[in-house]
Structure formats: C-alpha cells, structure tokens
Design a protein around this motif. Structure first.
Motif, short mmCIF file in Angstrom:
data_model
loop_
_atom_site.label_atom_id
_atom_site.label_comp_id
_atom_site.label_asym_id
_atom_site.label_seq_id
_atom_site.Cartn_x
_atom_site.Cartn_y
_atom_site.Cartn_z
N ALA A 78 0.82 -1.21 0.00
CA ALA A 78 0.00 0.00 0.00
C ALA A 78 0.86 1.26 0.00
CB ALA A 78 -0.93 -0.02 1.21
N LEU A 79 1.92 1.23 0.78
CA LEU A 79 2.79 2.40 0.88
C LEU A 79 3.48 2.71 -0.45
CD1 LEU A 79 4.43 1.66 4.33
CD2 LEU A 79 2.93 3.58 3.81
N SER A 80 3.77 1.68 -1.22
CA SER A 80 4.46 1.89 -2.50
C SER A 80 3.59 2.61 -3.51
CB SER A 80 4.91 0.54 -3.07
OG SER A 80 3.81 -0.21 -3.55
N LEU A 81 2.27 2.67 -3.26
CA LEU A 81 1.34 3.24 -4.22
C LEU A 81 0.65 4.51 -3.76
CD1 LEU A 81 -0.53 -0.04 -5.24
CD2 LEU A 81 0.95 1.30 -6.72
N SER A 82 0.43 4.65 -2.45
CA SER A 82 -0.59 5.57 -1.97
C SER A 82 -0.05 6.97 -1.70
CB SER A 82 -1.24 5.03 -0.71
OG SER A 82 -0.26 4.81 0.28
N ASP A 83 -0.97 7.94 -1.85
CA ASP A 83 -0.69 9.32 -1.49
C ASP A 83 -0.97 9.56 -0.01
OD1 ASP A 83 -0.23 10.39 -4.24
OD2 ASP A 83 -2.28 9.68 -4.49
N ARG A 84 -1.93 8.80 0.51
CA ARG A 84 -2.32 8.97 1.92
C ARG A 84 -2.81 7.63 2.45
NH1 ARG A 84 -2.61 13.29 4.94
NH2 ARG A 84 -3.90 13.33 6.83
N ILE A 85 -2.61 7.41 3.74
CA ILE A 85 -2.92 6.13 4.37
C ILE A 85 -3.86 6.37 5.54
CG2 ILE A 85 -1.93 4.11 5.53
CD1 ILE A 85 0.80 5.44 4.20
N TYR A 86 -4.85 5.50 5.66
CA TYR A 86 -5.73 5.48 6.83
C TYR A 86 -5.56 4.12 7.50
CZ TYR A 86 -8.08 9.66 5.08
OH TYR A 86 -8.35 10.94 4.64
N VAL A 87 -5.34 4.12 8.81
CA VAL A 87 -5.20 2.89 9.58
C VAL A 87 -6.54 2.60 10.24
CG1 VAL A 87 -4.01 1.72 11.45
CG2 VAL A 87 -2.76 3.33 9.99
N LEU A 88 -7.08 1.40 9.97
CA LEU A 88 -8.37 1.00 10.50
C LEU A 88 -8.16 -0.13 11.50
CD1 LEU A 88 -11.32 1.87 9.89
CD2 LEU A 88 -11.48 -0.10 8.37
N GLU A 89 -8.70 0.04 12.70
CA GLU A 89 -8.61 -0.97 13.74
C GLU A 89 -9.97 -1.11 14.41
OE1 GLU A 89 -5.49 0.10 16.41
OE2 GLU A 89 -3.89 -0.27 14.98
N SER A 90 -10.50 -2.32 14.42
CA SER A 90 -11.79 -2.61 15.06
C SER A 90 -12.87 -1.64 14.63
CB SER A 90 -11.63 -2.60 16.59
OG SER A 90 -10.68 -3.55 17.00
N GLY A 91 -12.89 -1.33 13.34
CA GLY A 91 -13.94 -0.49 12.79
C GLY A 91 -13.77 1.00 12.98
N ARG A 92 -12.59 1.42 13.46
CA ARG A 92 -12.35 2.83 13.70
C ARG A 92 -11.05 3.27 13.02
NH1 ARG A 92 -14.63 0.89 18.49
NH2 ARG A 92 -16.31 2.21 19.37
N VAL A 93 -11.02 4.49 12.51
CA VAL A 93 -9.77 5.06 12.00
C VAL A 93 -8.95 5.51 13.20
CG1 VAL A 93 -8.72 6.94 10.69
CG2 VAL A 93 -10.73 5.77 9.79
N THR A 94 -7.78 4.90 13.37
CA THR A 94 -6.93 5.22 14.52
C THR A 94 -5.75 6.11 14.15
OG1 THR A 94 -5.68 3.16 14.20
CG2 THR A 94 -7.56 3.11 15.72
N ALA A 95 -5.46 6.25 12.86
CA ALA A 95 -4.38 7.12 12.42
C ALA A 95 -4.56 7.39 10.93
CB ALA A 95 -3.01 6.48 12.68
N GLN A 96 -4.00 8.49 10.48
CA GLN A 96 -4.00 8.81 9.06
C GLN A 96 -2.82 9.72 8.77
OE1 GLN A 96 -6.90 11.94 7.75
NE2 GLN A 96 -7.89 11.45 9.71
N GLY A 97 -2.39 9.70 7.52
CA GLY A 97 -1.29 10.57 7.13
C GLY A 97 -0.52 9.98 5.96
N THR A 98 0.55 10.65 5.59
CA THR A 98 1.45 10.13 4.58
C THR A 98 2.35 9.07 5.20
OG1 THR A 98 3.17 11.76 5.05
CG2 THR A 98 1.46 12.39 3.44
N HIS A 99 3.10 8.38 4.36
CA HIS A 99 4.05 7.38 4.85
C HIS A 99 5.00 8.01 5.86
CE1 HIS A 99 7.74 4.65 3.89
NE2 HIS A 99 7.19 4.33 5.04
N ASP A 100 5.57 9.16 5.53
CA ASP A 100 6.54 9.80 6.42
C ASP A 100 5.91 10.18 7.75
OD1 ASP A 100 8.51 9.49 4.54
OD2 ASP A 100 8.35 11.53 3.75
N GLU A 101 4.68 10.69 7.68
CA GLU A 101 4.00 11.11 8.91
C GLU A 101 3.73 9.92 9.82
OE1 GLU A 101 1.62 15.00 7.08
OE2 GLU A 101 0.65 13.03 7.21
#
Length: 234
Positions: free
Chosen positions: A197-220
């Motif tokens: 996912a990191l090799s492709l994406s502009d932005r990442i959302y981390v989903l855990e137990s149905g909730r977004v727990t983090a978001q940002g770029t790879h570096d962030e």
C-alpha cells in the motif's frame, strides 16, 4: 470539497456494529490506502460505500450523497469495485466474466476490453479459459478487469495482493499506477500488506476494530513508533 468524502460512516450487520464513525477523503486522481489487520473493517467499509450494508453517516461523490442508492445506481455513477472474494463465475470464461461487468456500460464494451487487455495481456491470451482453472493472480486480474468494465472513475480494490507471489503483486501495482496515470482513476485500496500500500498511496488510513486510529502520509505515520512496528516492519 474533496472528490470523495466519507463522513462519520457507521455500518451494521443486524444489531452488530462493524464500523464506528469512519471518515476519510480522496481528491480526484489520488490513490488512498486503508490498512489494517484481518477483521479491522476494511471490506465492510468498501461494501458500505457500495450500498451493501445498513449504514449511518454519509458518503459523497463530487458532493452528491450515495446513501440510499442501490448498488447498480452507484456503479452507474462511476464507482467500480473489485472485492477480495473475487465473486467470479468459476465455470465461465475469462471473456464472459469480464462481460458480466459491462451491464451498466454496454456502449463502452470494446474500449473497456481494450483497456483491460492493455493492462493485463494475459487475459487476452486466455480469454477462452474458465476462471476455475486459473491461478490466484490471474483471477485477481479478472476481478480487477471486471470492475473496469463498468467504466469507473472511482475504483475500490479490496486486498488485491492476498495470497499472491511478489512478482504478481508487482504486476498488480503497476496496473494500478497506470490506471491513475493513464486513465485518471481515483483509487482506494484496502490492504493488510502495508508495504504494498505504501508503495502506491498518497495517503494512508489505519483502521482498527472499525475505527480510524491514524491517518497521514508514509513519512508522517512512520514517525509513530507503535504504528511503524505494527505495520511497516521497523
């Protein structure tokens, strides 16, 4: 206004709640990754956008809400979906499986077939082969190709690398890059394979137990040691 806005989306299977106020955005031409472990709610999120679950909250495409629309109407609005489960017809040929996806875009069949064959020449070579006899990588290509036969402008791809060899993952990644670069698609990918996912994406959302727990770029996100250890292998 973002091209796609998912705003406080909750999803339910009967009385069980599977998503809890999920929000994310994508601008036109973005590749967005939703990463998380098995059972985090990634497939439920994509199913919910496609009108396949009971939801609360809103999903807006170019400012227009998709909530309450049937799945076929959402597809006609330009949203394609390649689910993890493939949902192919195993005893139909590659070509016939692709044509199943064309029911909402019959006037574009030839152009879309040419696009799919340009991305995945193997499907042209094996268009008469039943999908039950294909490798997992080839079936994933058919699943992606069938979603593309709907003439999407926004494409959801659920777990495109699951169970696939690294070489095939690279082929899928290159096809997704071309879909953004050459055909202008906006793409959302759900993945357990964070490095893919990191090799492709502009932005990442981390989903855990149905909730977004983090978001940002790879570096962030890499600055968060807990996330880096859990998802990025360092």
């Amino acid at each position: 206004m973002a091209y796609l806005e998912i705003d406080g989306l909750s999803a339910f299977y009967g009385r069980a709640q599977a998503l809890f106020g999920v929000s994310l955005e994508a601008d036109q031409g973005d590749i967005i990754a939703v990463i998380g472990a098995n059972g985090a709610g990634k497939s439920t999120l994509f199913d919910s956008v496609m009108g396949l679950t009971r939801t609360q909250g809103d999903v807006r495409l170019e400012g227009e809400s998709l909530i309450g629309m049937g799945t076929s109407t959402i597809v006609r609005r330009g949203v394609g979906y390649a689910p993890e489960r493939f949902n192919l017809f195993p005893y139909m040929t590659v070509r016939d499986n692709l044509l199943v996806g064309a029911y909402t875009a019959r006037e574009d069949i030839q152009n879309n077939l040419e696009m799919v064959h340009a991305l995945f020449p193997r499907l042209k070579e094996r268009e008469g082969q039943e999908t039950s006899t294909q490798s997992g990588g080839e079936r994933q290509m058919v699943s992606l190709g069938r979603a593309l036969m709907t003439s999407p402008r926004l494409l959801f791809v659920d777990e495109p690398t699951i169970g696939l060899a690294p070489r095939v993952c690279n082929e899928i990644a290159e096809a997704l890059r071309r879909l953004r670069g050459e055909f202008g698609l906006t793409i959302l990918i759900a993945e357990q394979n964070a490095n893919f996912a990191l090799s492709l994406s502009d932005r990442i959302y981390v989903l855990e137990s149905g909730r977004v727990t983090a978001q940002g770029t790879h570096d962030e996100l890499s600055d968060d040691e807990t996330l880096a250890a859990a998802y990025f292998g360092h």
